[in-house]
Design a protein around this motif. Structure first.
Motif, PDB file in Angstrom:
ATOM      1  N   ARG A  88       0.832  -1.205   0.000  1.00  0.00           N
ATOM      2  CA  ARG A  88       0.000   0.000   0.000  1.00  0.00           C
ATOM      3  C   ARG A  88       0.869   1.259   0.000  1.00  0.00           C
ATOM      4  NH1 ARG A  88      -3.209  -2.981   4.166  1.00  0.00           N
ATOM      5  NH2 ARG A  88      -4.696  -4.167   2.938  1.00  0.00           N
ATOM      6  N   ALA A  89       2.123   1.065  -0.416  1.00  0.00           N
ATOM      7  CA  ALA A  89       3.043   2.197  -0.485  1.00  0.00           C
ATOM      8  C   ALA A  89       2.561   3.161  -1.579  1.00  0.00           C
ATOM      9  CB  ALA A  89       4.453   1.715  -0.807  1.00  0.00           C
ATOM     10  N   PRO A  90       2.877   4.433  -1.439  1.00  0.00           N
ATOM     11  CA  PRO A  90       2.502   5.386  -2.482  1.00  0.00           C
ATOM     12  C   PRO A  90       3.107   4.985  -3.834  1.00  0.00           C
ATOM     13  CG  PRO A  90       3.251   6.536  -0.517  1.00  0.00           C
ATOM     14  CD  PRO A  90       3.519   5.082  -0.303  1.00  0.00           C
ATOM     15  N   GLN A  91       2.452   5.394  -4.896  1.00  0.00           N
ATOM     16  CA  GLN A  91       2.861   5.013  -6.251  1.00  0.00           C
ATOM     17  C   GLN A  91       4.290   5.433  -6.564  1.00  0.00           C
ATOM     18  OE1 GLN A  91       1.099   3.071  -8.262  1.00  0.00           O
ATOM     19  NE2 GLN A  91       2.774   3.100  -9.729  1.00  0.00           N
ATOM     20  N   PHE A  92       4.697   6.631  -6.150  1.00  0.00           N
ATOM     21  CA  PHE A  92       6.049   7.089  -6.478  1.00  0.00           C
ATOM     22  C   PHE A  92       7.110   6.231  -5.798  1.00  0.00           C
ATOM     23  CE2 PHE A  92       5.317   9.394  -2.553  1.00  0.00           C
ATOM     24  CZ  PHE A  92       6.564   9.461  -1.950  1.00  0.00           C
ATOM     25  N   ILE A  93       6.784   5.626  -4.677  1.00  0.00           N
ATOM     26  CA  ILE A  93       7.731   4.728  -4.006  1.00  0.00           C
ATOM     27  C   ILE A  93       7.764   3.382  -4.715  1.00  0.00           C
ATOM     28  CG2 ILE A  93       8.122   3.411  -1.880  1.00  0.00           C
ATOM     29  CD1 ILE A  93       7.239   5.874  -0.336  1.00  0.00           C
ATOM     30  N   ARG A  94       6.607   2.892  -5.134  1.00  0.00           N
ATOM     31  CA  ARG A  94       6.564   1.588  -5.810  1.00  0.00           C
ATOM     32  C   ARG A  94       7.228   1.623  -7.172  1.00  0.00           C
ATOM     33  NH1 ARG A  94       0.643  -0.002  -5.875  1.00  0.00           N
ATOM     34  NH2 ARG A  94       0.265   2.050  -5.050  1.00  0.00           N
ATOM     35  N   ARG A  95       7.327   2.792  -7.789  1.00  0.00           N
ATOM     36  CA  ARG A  95       7.951   2.894  -9.115  1.00  0.00           C
ATOM     37  C   ARG A  95       9.434   2.572  -9.082  1.00  0.00           C
ATOM     38  NH1 ARG A  95       6.406   8.459 -10.675  1.00  0.00           N
ATOM     39  NH2 ARG A  95       4.409   8.269  -9.661  1.00  0.00           N
ATOM     40  N   SER A  96      10.120   2.952  -8.022  1.00  0.00           N
ATOM     41  CA  SER A  96      11.560   2.727  -7.915  1.00  0.00           C
ATOM     42  C   SER A  96      11.811   1.492  -7.054  1.00  0.00           C
ATOM     43  CB  SER A  96      12.231   3.950  -7.273  1.00  0.00           C
ATOM     44  OG  SER A  96      13.548   3.644  -6.919  1.00  0.00           O
ATOM     45  N   ARG A  97      12.516   0.507  -7.629  1.00  0.00           N
ATOM     46  CA  ARG A  97      12.783  -0.742  -6.912  1.00  0.00           C
ATOM     47  C   ARG A  97      13.591  -0.490  -5.634  1.00  0.00           C
ATOM     48  NH1 ARG A  97      12.106  -5.762  -5.974  1.00  0.00           N
ATOM     49  NH2 ARG A  97      13.792  -7.255  -5.962  1.00  0.00           N
ATOM     50  N   ALA A  98      14.638   0.321  -5.726  1.00  0.00           N
ATOM     51  CA  ALA A  98      15.487   0.587  -4.554  1.00  0.00           C
ATOM     52  C   ALA A  98      14.704   1.337  -3.472  1.00  0.00           C
ATOM     53  CB  ALA A  98      16.715   1.393  -4.968  1.00  0.00           C
ATOM     54  N   LEU A  99      13.913   2.316  -3.874  1.00  0.00           N
ATOM     55  CA  LEU A  99      13.113   3.075  -2.912  1.00  0.00           C
ATOM     56  C   LEU A  99      12.055   2.184  -2.258  1.00  0.00           C
ATOM     57  CD1 LEU A  99      12.775   5.867  -1.715  1.00  0.00           C
ATOM     58  CD2 LEU A  99      11.223   6.431  -3.578  1.00  0.00           C
ATOM     59  N   HIS A 100      11.444   1.318  -3.067  1.00  0.00           N
ATOM     60  CA  HIS A 100      10.430   0.430  -2.523  1.00  0.00           C
ATOM     61  C   HIS A 100      11.041  -0.575  -1.552  1.00  0.00           C
ATOM     62  CE1 HIS A 100       7.013  -2.640  -2.968  1.00  0.00           C
ATOM     63  NE2 HIS A 100       6.556  -1.629  -2.264  1.00  0.00           N
ATOM     64  N   LEU A 101      12.211  -1.099  -1.872  1.00  0.00           N
ATOM     65  CA  LEU A 101      12.881  -2.039  -0.979  1.00  0.00           C
ATOM     66  C   LEU A 101      13.256  -1.357   0.339  1.00  0.00           C
ATOM     67  CD1 LEU A 101      13.935  -4.884  -0.593  1.00  0.00           C
ATOM     68  CD2 LEU A 101      16.100  -4.135  -1.590  1.00  0.00           C
ATOM     69  N   SER A 102      13.765  -0.126   0.262  1.00  0.00           N
ATOM     70  CA  SER A 102      14.105   0.581   1.507  1.00  0.00           C
ATOM     71  C   SER A 102      12.831   0.911   2.304  1.00  0.00           C
ATOM     72  CB  SER A 102      14.914   1.846   1.214  1.00  0.00           C
ATOM     73  OG  SER A 102      14.172   2.727   0.414  1.00  0.00           O
ATOM     74  N   TRP A 103      11.750   1.201   1.613  1.00  0.00           N
ATOM     75  CA  TRP A 103      10.460   1.439   2.275  1.00  0.00           C
ATOM     76  C   TRP A 103      10.023   0.179   3.024  1.00  0.00           C
ATOM     77  CZ3 TRP A 103       7.021   5.453   2.922  1.00  0.00           C
ATOM     78  CH2 TRP A 103       5.716   5.122   3.292  1.00  0.00           C
ATOM     79  N   GLN A 104      10.144  -0.983   2.373  1.00  0.00           N
ATOM     80  CA  GLN A 104       9.755  -2.238   3.006  1.00  0.00           C
ATOM     81  C   GLN A 104      10.628  -2.550   4.218  1.00  0.00           C
ATOM     82  OE1 GLN A 104       9.824  -4.948  -0.367  1.00  0.00           O
ATOM     83  NE2 GLN A 104       7.592  -5.075  -0.296  1.00  0.00           N
ATOM     84  N   VAL A 105      11.918  -2.283   4.112  1.00  0.00           N
ATOM     85  CA  VAL A 105      12.814  -2.497   5.249  1.00  0.00           C
ATOM     86  C   VAL A 105      12.396  -1.597   6.409  1.00  0.00           C
ATOM     87  CG1 VAL A 105      15.191  -2.191   6.068  1.00  0.00           C
ATOM     88  CG2 VAL A 105      14.763  -3.347   3.894  1.00  0.00           C
ATOM     89  N   GLY A 106      12.090  -0.331   6.111  1.00  0.00           N
ATOM     90  CA  GLY A 106      11.651   0.596   7.157  1.00  0.00           C
ATOM     91  C   GLY A 106      10.357   0.141   7.813  1.00  0.00           C
ATOM     92  N   VAL A 107       9.387  -0.297   7.007  1.00  0.00           N
ATOM     93  CA  VAL A 107       8.118  -0.780   7.548  1.00  0.00           C
ATOM     94  C   VAL A 107       8.358  -2.022   8.402  1.00  0.00           C
ATOM     95  CG1 VAL A 107       5.920  -1.881   6.915  1.00  0.00           C
ATOM     96  CG2 VAL A 107       6.645   0.218   5.776  1.00  0.00           C
TER      97      VAL A 107
END
Length: 146
Positions: free
Chosen positions: A29-48
């Motif tokens: 359920r991450a924002p679209q701009f985060i899901r677009r970038s693989r590295a940003l999405h992975l760091s988001w998942q680690v943070g969550v």
């Protein structure tokens, strides 16, 4: 020929399903701009994951210490469920089991049984307290000498 009793049961089931909210889709359920970038999405998942883990660990500690342990554990699971499908599945299963337990608890037969069991437990507890007071008086358990 149909007696009509099946229609009543199927109508109740259909009404129950109609009242139920549609389940949310599984996945991030991450924002679209985060899901677009693989590295940003992975760091988001680690943070969550780290934040959810901290909340779950705090809840586990609260099971032994003062505090709302189970509530905090489920809050950590809710944090994880914003990003991880496995946590979403666990929360769905838990929500379904809690709803089923609540429905069973409202059943008059179950309520009567629980009332009887509680009464028996209170009577046994009172008998044990009376036995203790008869045997030892108002002496604290740590002051009893054999």
């Amino acid at each position: 020929m149909n007696t009509g009793s099946d229609d009543v049961g199927s109508t109740a089931v259909a009404e129950g399903e109609a009242k139920r909210k549609p389940e949310r889709r599984l996945g991030s359920r991450a924002p679209q701009f985060i899901r677009r970038s693989r590295a940003l999405h992975l760091s988001w998942q680690v943070g969550v994951f780290v934040v959810g883990l901290a909340v779950v660990v705090a809840g586990v500690l609260m099971l032994a210490l003062p505090g709302p342990g189970w509530l905090v554990i489920f809050a950590g699971m809710a944090i994880w469920s914003t990003e991880f499908v496995w946590a979403q599945m666990v929360l769905r299963w838990t929500r379904r089991k809690v709803t089923e337990a609540a429905q069973r608890a409202l059943d008059p037969k179950v309520r009567r049984r629980n009332l009887i069991l509680t009464s028996v437990a209170v009577l046994i507890g009172a008998a044990l307290c009376a036995l203790y007071l008869w045997r030892f008086g108002l002496t604290m358990p740590w002051n009893i000498t054999w």
